[in-house]
Design a protein around this motif. Structure first.
Motif, PDB file in Angstrom:
ATOM      1  N   THR B   5      -3.425 -17.118   5.691  1.00 20.70           N
ATOM      2  CA  THR B   5      -4.185 -16.304   6.152  1.00 20.70           C
ATOM      3  C   THR B   5      -4.840 -15.365   5.046  1.00 20.70           C
ATOM      4  O   THR B   5      -4.066 -15.021   4.132  1.00 20.70           O
ATOM      5  CB  THR B   5      -3.650 -15.615   7.371  1.00 20.70           C
ATOM      6  N   GLN B   6      -5.949 -15.088   5.292  1.00 23.32           N
ATOM      7  CA  GLN B   6      -6.801 -14.017   3.970  1.00 23.32           C
ATOM      8  C   GLN B   6      -7.712 -13.014   4.633  1.00 23.32           C
ATOM      9  O   GLN B   6      -7.872 -13.179   5.577  1.00 23.32           O
ATOM     10  CB  GLN B   6      -7.558 -14.921   3.014  1.00 23.32           C
ATOM     11  N   SER B   7      -7.616 -11.986   3.951  1.00 24.12           N
ATOM     12  CA  SER B   7      -8.576 -10.809   4.380  1.00 24.12           C
ATOM     13  C   SER B   7      -9.058 -10.200   3.276  1.00 24.12           C
ATOM     14  O   SER B   7      -8.514 -10.324   2.184  1.00 24.12           O
ATOM     15  CB  SER B   7      -7.673  -9.891   5.463  1.00 24.12           C
ATOM     16  N   PRO B   8     -10.211  -9.496   3.474  1.00 26.67           N
ATOM     17  CA  PRO B   8     -11.244  -9.718   4.676  1.00 26.67           C
ATOM     18  C   PRO B   8     -11.615 -11.039   4.544  1.00 26.67           C
ATOM     19  O   PRO B   8     -11.651 -11.899   3.684  1.00 26.67           O
ATOM     20  CB  PRO B   8     -12.179  -8.544   4.397  1.00 26.67           C
ATOM     21  N   THR B   9     -12.531 -11.483   5.568  1.00 27.21           N
ATOM     22  CA  THR B   9     -13.315 -12.682   5.528  1.00 27.21           C
ATOM     23  C   THR B   9     -14.652 -12.525   4.680  1.00 27.21           C
ATOM     24  O   THR B   9     -14.907 -13.510   3.938  1.00 27.21           O
ATOM     25  CB  THR B   9     -13.812 -13.049   6.955  1.00 27.21           C
ATOM     26  N   HIS B  10     -15.304 -11.400   4.680  1.00 29.69           N
ATOM     27  CA  HIS B  10     -16.391 -11.213   4.032  1.00 29.69           C
ATOM     28  C   HIS B  10     -16.184  -9.962   3.261  1.00 29.69           C
ATOM     29  O   HIS B  10     -15.661  -8.979   4.000  1.00 29.69           O
ATOM     30  CB  HIS B  10     -17.685 -11.408   4.604  1.00 29.69           C
ATOM     31  N   LEU B  11     -17.001  -9.927   2.152  1.00 30.56           N
ATOM     32  CA  LEU B  11     -17.037  -8.506   1.417  1.00 30.56           C
ATOM     33  C   LEU B  11     -18.235  -8.426   0.637  1.00 30.56           C
ATOM     34  O   LEU B  11     -18.643  -9.354  -0.028  1.00 30.56           O
ATOM     35  CB  LEU B  11     -15.760  -8.342   0.483  1.00 30.56           C
ATOM     36  N   ILE B  12     -18.981  -7.201   0.673  1.00 29.45           N
ATOM     37  CA  ILE B  12     -20.116  -6.944  -0.221  1.00 29.45           C
ATOM     38  C   ILE B  12     -19.811  -5.637  -1.162  1.00 29.45           C
ATOM     39  O   ILE B  12     -19.430  -4.769  -0.561  1.00 29.45           O
ATOM     40  CB  ILE B  12     -21.520  -6.802   0.767  1.00 29.45           C
ATOM     41  N   LYS B  13     -19.943  -5.893  -2.353  1.00 28.66           N
ATOM     42  CA  LYS B  13     -19.775  -4.705  -3.068  1.00 28.66           C
ATOM     43  C   LYS B  13     -20.739  -4.655  -4.190  1.00 28.66           C
ATOM     44  O   LYS B  13     -21.444  -5.717  -4.359  1.00 28.66           O
ATOM     45  CB  LYS B  13     -18.265  -5.106  -4.114  1.00 28.66           C
ATOM     46  N   THR B  14     -20.687  -3.526  -4.894  1.00 30.46           N
ATOM     47  CA  THR B  14     -21.868  -3.352  -6.033  1.00 30.46           C
ATOM     48  C   THR B  14     -21.234  -3.635  -7.329  1.00 30.46           C
ATOM     49  O   THR B  14     -20.150  -3.280  -7.589  1.00 30.46           O
ATOM     50  CB  THR B  14     -22.127  -1.831  -5.817  1.00 30.46           C
ATOM     51  N   ARG B  15     -22.075  -4.028  -8.246  1.00 30.79           N
ATOM     52  CA  ARG B  15     -21.670  -4.056  -9.529  1.00 30.79           C
ATOM     53  C   ARG B  15     -20.752  -3.019  -9.990  1.00 30.79           C
ATOM     54  O   ARG B  15     -21.225  -1.847  -9.890  1.00 30.79           O
ATOM     55  CB  ARG B  15     -22.922  -4.290 -10.628  1.00 30.79           C
ATOM     56  N   GLY B  16     -19.838  -3.048 -10.925  1.00 32.12           N
ATOM     57  CA  GLY B  16     -18.914  -2.236 -11.499  1.00 32.12           C
ATOM     58  C   GLY B  16     -17.812  -1.531 -10.539  1.00 32.12           C
ATOM     59  O   GLY B  16     -16.895  -1.109 -11.067  1.00 32.12           O
TER      60      GLY B  16
END
Lengths: 114, 112
Positions: B5-16
């Motif tokens: 199992t892995q978390s999270p499924t989706h992730l949105i981050k900003t540069r830096g």
């Protein structure tokens, strides 16, 4: 550094056709060989593996692969494909004594038309 | 039996920014490996941990780090995110080092 080549990027077949996907690797020592499959929306699953012994290995879902050491090849075959075989197929190589590091090929997308 | 199992499924981050991805291996498995899969390519090896020790490292910059905990779960950390870090990050577990690996569903990281 070792590398793995899958020569076909995309393959389109009709149901009941035979499938053969090529895989070649560049490493002269002892290797373990794998084929993984990734069905749409699912995670990587192991189709079959070769560690030693009989170079013709059988996997799940009617797939088989043949290890030809002299050609550094491990081609995947299935005599008669089904629509459900639509997926992306990855060949992977692990060098003995290199821990768990798998080197993957670029993958082959297979589309089976009903 | 539960798979990897892995978390999270989706992730949105900003540069830096910095990101931490988590993985729980199959029960009884003591080795965890991390791979990066960029769209249209095969997975690339990042790290292997076995019995809480690093056993292998791929060709990734020092911005990538990982660790394994006493319960054999693992975290992958990526600092100073770049747009090129956008990928599917896969975790694979195995009973021991050099043995058959089972993959999790992955974490889809998007860096904007």
């Amino acid at each position: 550094a070792q590398s793995v080549s899958q020569h076909n990027h995309h393959v389109i077949l009709s149901e009941a056709a035979s499938l053969e996907l090529g895989c070649n690797y560049s490493y002269g020592g002892t290797v373990n060989l794998f084929w993984y499959v990734q069905y749409p929306g699912q995670h990587l699953q192991l189709l079959l593996k070769y560690f030693s012994g009989d170079p013709l290995v059988k996997g799940i879902k009617g797939f088989e692969a043949e290890f030809i050491k002299s050609k550094f090849s491990f081609n995947l075959r299935k005599p008669s494909v089904q629509w459900s075989d639509t997926a992306e197929y990855f060949c992977a190589v692990k060098i003995m004594a290199a821990g768990n590091k798998l080197t993957f090929g670029g993958g082959t997308r297979v589309l089976v038309k009903p | 039996d539960a798979g990897v199992t892995q978390s999270p499924t989706h992730l949105i981050k900003t540069r830096g920014q910095q990101v931490t991805l988590r993985c729980s291996p199959i029960s009884g498995h003591k080795s965890v490996s991390w791979y990066q899969q960029v769209l249209g390519q095969g997975p690339q090896f990042i790290f292997q941990y076995y019995e809480k020790e690093e056993r292998g490292r791929g060709n990734f910059p020092d911005r990538f780090s990982a660790r394994q905990f006493p319960n054999y779960s693992s975290e992958l950390n990526v600092n100073a995110l770049l747009l090129g870090d956008s990928a599917l990050y896969l975790c694979a577990s195995s009973l021991g080092s050099g043995m058959e690996q089972y993959f999790g569903p992955g974490t889809r990281l998007t860096v904007t």
